[in-house]
Write a protein that holds these residues in place. Structure first.
Motif, PDB file in Angstrom:
ATOM      1  N   VAL A  88       5.712  -1.201  17.033  1.00 32.09           N
ATOM      2  CA  VAL A  88       7.090  -0.912  16.642  1.00 32.09           C
ATOM      3  C   VAL A  88       7.223  -0.903  15.120  1.00 32.09           C
ATOM      4  N   MET A 137      -2.053   2.927   4.851  1.00 30.80           N
ATOM      5  CA  MET A 137      -0.660   2.996   4.379  1.00 30.80           C
ATOM      6  C   MET A 137       0.313   3.013   5.552  1.00 30.80           C
ATOM      7  N   GLY A 138       1.378   2.220   5.432  1.00 25.63           N
ATOM      8  CA  GLY A 138       2.367   2.157   6.504  1.00 25.63           C
ATOM      9  C   GLY A 138       2.564   0.724   6.941  1.00 25.63           C
ATOM     10  N   VAL A 139       3.726   0.463   7.527  1.00 24.88           N
ATOM     11  CA  VAL A 139       4.027  -0.887   7.995  1.00 24.88           C
ATOM     12  C   VAL A 139       4.423  -0.813   9.465  1.00 24.88           C
ATOM     13  N   VAL A 140       3.595  -1.395  10.331  1.00 25.39           N
ATOM     14  CA  VAL A 140       3.927  -1.420  11.763  1.00 25.39           C
ATOM     15  C   VAL A 140       3.794  -2.848  12.285  1.00 25.39           C
ATOM     16  N   LEU A 141       4.519  -3.121  13.351  1.00 28.02           N
ATOM     17  CA  LEU A 141       4.452  -4.451  13.959  1.00 28.02           C
ATOM     18  C   LEU A 141       3.953  -4.296  15.389  1.00 28.02           C
ATOM     19  N   GLU A 142       3.103  -5.222  15.812  1.00 23.35           N
ATOM     20  CA  GLU A 142       2.662  -5.211  17.212  1.00 23.35           C
ATOM     21  C   GLU A 142       3.613  -6.136  17.949  1.00 23.35           C
ATOM     22  N   SER A 143       4.438  -5.581  18.808  1.00 23.44           N
ATOM     23  CA  SER A 143       5.472  -6.429  19.437  1.00 23.44           C
ATOM     24  C   SER A 143       4.918  -7.201  20.638  1.00 23.44           C
ATOM     25  N   LEU A 198       1.286   2.215  -2.306  1.00 26.40           N
ATOM     26  CA  LEU A 198       1.138   3.627  -1.956  1.00 26.40           C
ATOM     27  C   LEU A 198       0.516   4.410  -3.111  1.00 26.40           C
ATOM     28  N   PHE A 230       6.452   5.523   2.627  1.00 18.83           N
ATOM     29  CA  PHE A 230       5.563   5.209   3.744  1.00 18.83           C
ATOM     30  C   PHE A 230       5.474   6.384   4.724  1.00 18.83           C
ATOM     31  N   GLN A 257       2.182   9.160   5.946  1.00 20.58           N
ATOM     32  CA  GLN A 257       1.687   9.362   7.313  1.00 20.58           C
ATOM     33  C   GLN A 257       1.110  10.771   7.466  1.00 20.58           C
ATOM     34  N   LEU A 280      15.605   4.551  -1.474  1.00 17.54           N
ATOM     35  CA  LEU A 280      14.276   5.154  -1.284  1.00 17.54           C
ATOM     36  C   LEU A 280      13.172   4.378  -2.005  1.00 17.54           C
ATOM     37  N   LYS A 281      13.558   3.560  -2.985  1.00 20.37           N
ATOM     38  CA  LYS A 281      12.573   2.789  -3.769  1.00 20.37           C
ATOM     39  C   LYS A 281      11.418   3.699  -4.210  1.00 20.37           C
ATOM     40  N   MET A 310       6.494   2.105  -5.931  1.00 19.30           N
ATOM     41  CA  MET A 310       5.387   2.700  -5.183  1.00 19.30           C
ATOM     42  C   MET A 310       4.116   1.856  -5.310  1.00 19.30           C
ATOM     43  N   SER A 347       6.022   5.156   9.955  1.00 14.31           N
ATOM     44  CA  SER A 347       4.716   4.483  10.028  1.00 14.31           C
ATOM     45  C   SER A 347       4.172   4.389  11.456  1.00 14.31           C
ATOM     46  N   GLN A 404       4.526  -1.108  -3.052  1.00 11.62           N
ATOM     47  CA  GLN A 404       4.323  -0.739  -1.642  1.00 11.62           C
ATOM     48  C   GLN A 404       2.863  -0.369  -1.370  1.00 11.62           C
ATOM     49  N   PHE A 435      -5.822   5.766   2.446  1.00  7.68           N
ATOM     50  CA  PHE A 435      -4.618   6.390   3.017  1.00  7.68           C
ATOM     51  C   PHE A 435      -4.384   5.923   4.449  1.00  7.68           C
ATOM     52  N   SER A 436      -5.472   5.600   5.168  1.00  3.65           N
ATOM     53  CA  SER A 436      -5.312   5.155   6.555  1.00  3.65           C
ATOM     54  C   SER A 436      -4.601   3.811   6.642  1.00  3.65           C
ATOM     55  N   ASP A 470       2.863  -0.996  22.329  1.00  2.00           N
ATOM     56  CA  ASP A 470       3.709  -2.041  21.766  1.00  2.00           C
ATOM     57  C   ASP A 470       3.940  -1.933  20.275  1.00  2.00           C
TER      58      ASP A 470
END
Lengths: 316, 300
Positions: B80, A310-316, A257, B174, B178, A245-246, A252, B138, A255, A307-308, B78
């Protein structure tokens, strides 16, 4: 009470005590040996606390002698007036709050409160608030906003209470509303994790301009024990769960956060509570000075943007 | 005398030659056990023809139900998930994601789109329970946040259809944040005075309930949906007693004052359209109320 990793240190400290006693009793000069032993203890402590595993930090965050919310409030403020009740259902003893005076400044303090003995623990419901606790917290925050006073929340909870009545009275709605309302508060908000920061129960009072963690605390979406029981289907993987969970302050921060870590005395906040109070107070004042120089609307937008992101997403 | 006469003796069909009904032709209601053809079940929007049990459906079905002629433009299709924590429980998180993507054909547990509903423009985000229990990580938070921003930019109402077990543990801190992120965007949507309807479907629990699902101007639910913060098993363990019948059902949540109404899936589109029509700013389509000198007449 001693945790596993505290025992070798305590053993040496006991030896030191004996040695000093012996010196006074027999008038033998042991100052060299005392000095050497003191050095040894210091080194052992440094090494132990620098290398704690994540699970050990979790244990330290729950140390029964650790200062709790009201200890900090009383330790930091010159005056404190506790305020009760959500004006709807009742007063939740697991969530406390009120106005306090710190070096001539009025601050609204709010936080979950744990108990120290069996009777108190029951009274405080182990620091697990019901919906009325979150609603009391919001009432006090709105009041602080009305009188233009900053807010400091102290977070220490194993989670929001998962009980039957809590569901009936809308635990989810109470927390959700706090999240949304806290973003729009016109006064500075500082949130500090002082012990356990478990999931929505912690987040319900942890939306702030600065979110800080004391060095030996944890903050995550679930406790390591519950995570173990869900993902590994057994309670025996809590150490692995804590690693996965780190959830420590350092994790934190890495990250992004949280906004910062407040150092604890070597050995944890409970070993030198006075020192801990002092550094916490200094930090709060410094942060408030920073935040009060920003325009209210700007502060709200910065809070939302933080806060907006925060998070890790990838655009595929 | 028998009507038929057995000519050959010992007629048997070997197991391998026995004819079986192919899967997916029939639907058996888990509640009342009524069997209907799948075609009939689908035509009834996956609700039981006899007892009205609302079967779980996903974003594909909800979009087809709500958007006119199933025409919509998907947003952020897209996006992910990353693996910021290198999370491994019984299997590494990226493997779990890849396997789920393959099995479901979905990228993550939410899809967002805009289009028209009975002619009115609307932005919708809809969760898919089939993707790791509809868990919020996320990607879910970000897609919902962006859909809300889309609603704000286009000044359209926002509908959120929740169906989730809660936060996604594999993204730990994370995923917790959200909840905060979506609440922040909803605070801005509220400031813009745009309507937010939250539809809670079976099941909606945990961090989803404790954030966007409970923050609607209108919180509505499908009949019989399980809605709660803590899951029933956890509560049962905490209190050490069996839970009362109907506990945490949509009807229970309505009775306790946390829902505006319960809506049958077959009436969902019309009900939503009617509600949103009542919220339209006075200027649209109300020209007939204007008096001759061009000033708005008083509506009493």
């Amino acid at each position: 009470m001693l945790l596993d990793f505290e025992q070798p240190i305590a053993a040496l400290e006991g030896k030191l005590q004996d040695m000093k006693q012996l010196a006074t009793d027999s008038q033998v000069d042991v100052s060299e040996a005392v000095k050497a032993l003191e050095e040894k203890i210091k080194n052992l402590k440094k090494e132990t606390y620098a290398n704690l595993t994540r699970w050990q930090r979790v244990q330290l965050s729950r140390h029964p002698e650790r200062p709790y919310t009201l200890d900090y409030i009383h330790g930091i403020t010159d005056k404190f007036i506790e305020l009760h009740g959500d004006r709807t259902v009742g007063d939740d003893n697991a969530m406390v709050g009120g106005f306090g005076e710190v070096d001539g400044r009025s601050i609204m303090f709010i936080g979950q409160q744990k108990g120290r003995n069996t009777k108190q623990r029951q009274m405080r419901n182990f620091g697990m608030a019901n919906p009325e606790g979150y609603r009391k917290a919001l009432r006090l925050m709105k009041m602080a906003e009305k009188f233009n006073k900053p807010i400091v929340t102290l977070i220490d909870t194993p989670g929001a209470f998962p009980g039957l009545e809590a569901e009936e009275r809308g635990q989810g709605e109470a927390i959700a509303r706090n999240l949304k309302e806290m973003f729009m508060l016109k006064v500075p908000v500082i949130c500090i994790i002082i012990g356990e920061g478990a999931s929505g129960g912690a987040l319900g009072i942890a939306i702030g301009d600065r979110v800080m963690m004391l060095e030996n605390t944890w903050y995550s979406v679930i406790s390591p024990e519950s995570c173990s029981s869900i993902l590994w289907r057994s309670w025996n993987y809590k150490e692995q769960a804590a690693e996965a969970l780190k959830l420590t302050a350092r994790d934190m921060l890495q990250q992004q956060l949280i906004d910062g870590i407040i150092k604890e005395p070597l050995g944890g906040a409970h070993t030198e509570p006075e020192k801990m109070m002092h550094s916490l107070k200094k930090k709060i004042i410094k942060l408030l000075d920073e935040l009060e120089s920003v325009d209210a609307r700007e502060r709200i937008m910065q809070r939302i943007d933080k806060f907006s992101n925060m998070g890790v997403v990838l655009e595929s | 005398m028998p009507w038929f006469k057995r000519v050959e003796k010992g007629i048997h069909t070997p197991t391998e030659e026995k004819k079986e009904t192919p899967d997916g032709l029939w639907y058996k209601c888990p509640d009342c056990k009524t069997v209907t053809s799948m075609v009939e079940h689908r035509k009834n929007l996956s609700t039981c023809v006899k007892c009205n049990y609302h079967d779980r459906i996903g974003s594909r079905e909800y979009f087809a139900i709500l958007f006119d002629d199933n025409q919509f433009t998907e947003l952020d299709a897209d996006l992910v998930s990353g693996d910021p924590l290198n999370f491994t429980d019984t299997k590494p998180y990226p493997q779990r994601i890849a396997a789920t993507q393959k099995a479901t054909g979905l990228k993550d547990a939410v899809r967002s789109a805009y289009g028209t509903m009975n002619g009115q423009p609307i932005t919708i985000s809809c969760m898919d329970f089939s993707f790791i229990g509809g868990s919020m990580g996320s990607v879910v938070g970000e897609k919902i946040a962006r859909a809300i921003d889309h609603a704000r930019e286009t000044r359209t109402p926002f509908l959120m259809i929740s169906k989730s077990g809660g936060a996604r543990m594999m993204e730990a801190g994370f995923s917790l944040m959200q909840m905060a992120k979506t609440a922040a965007r909803l605070a801005l949507l509220a400031e813009d005075k745009l309507p937010y309807i939250s539809l809670l479907t079976d099941p909606t629990t945990g961090g989803v309930t404790a954030s966007y699902a409970m923050l609607g101007d209108f919180n509505i639910a499908e009949p019989g949906a399980l809605i709660g913060f803590a899951g029933p098993r956890v509560i049962k363990e905490t209190i050490g007693k069996d839970l009362p019948k109907g506990f945490q059902s949509a009807e229970f949540v309505l009775e306790h004052g946390f829902l505006d109404f319960i809506v049958d899936r077959k009436e969902l589109k019309q009900q939503l359209s009617d509600l949103l029509a009542m919220l339209r700013p006075e200027s649209d389509g109300k020209d007939n109320l204007k008096s001759k000198n061009g000033k708005a007449a008083k509506v009493s």
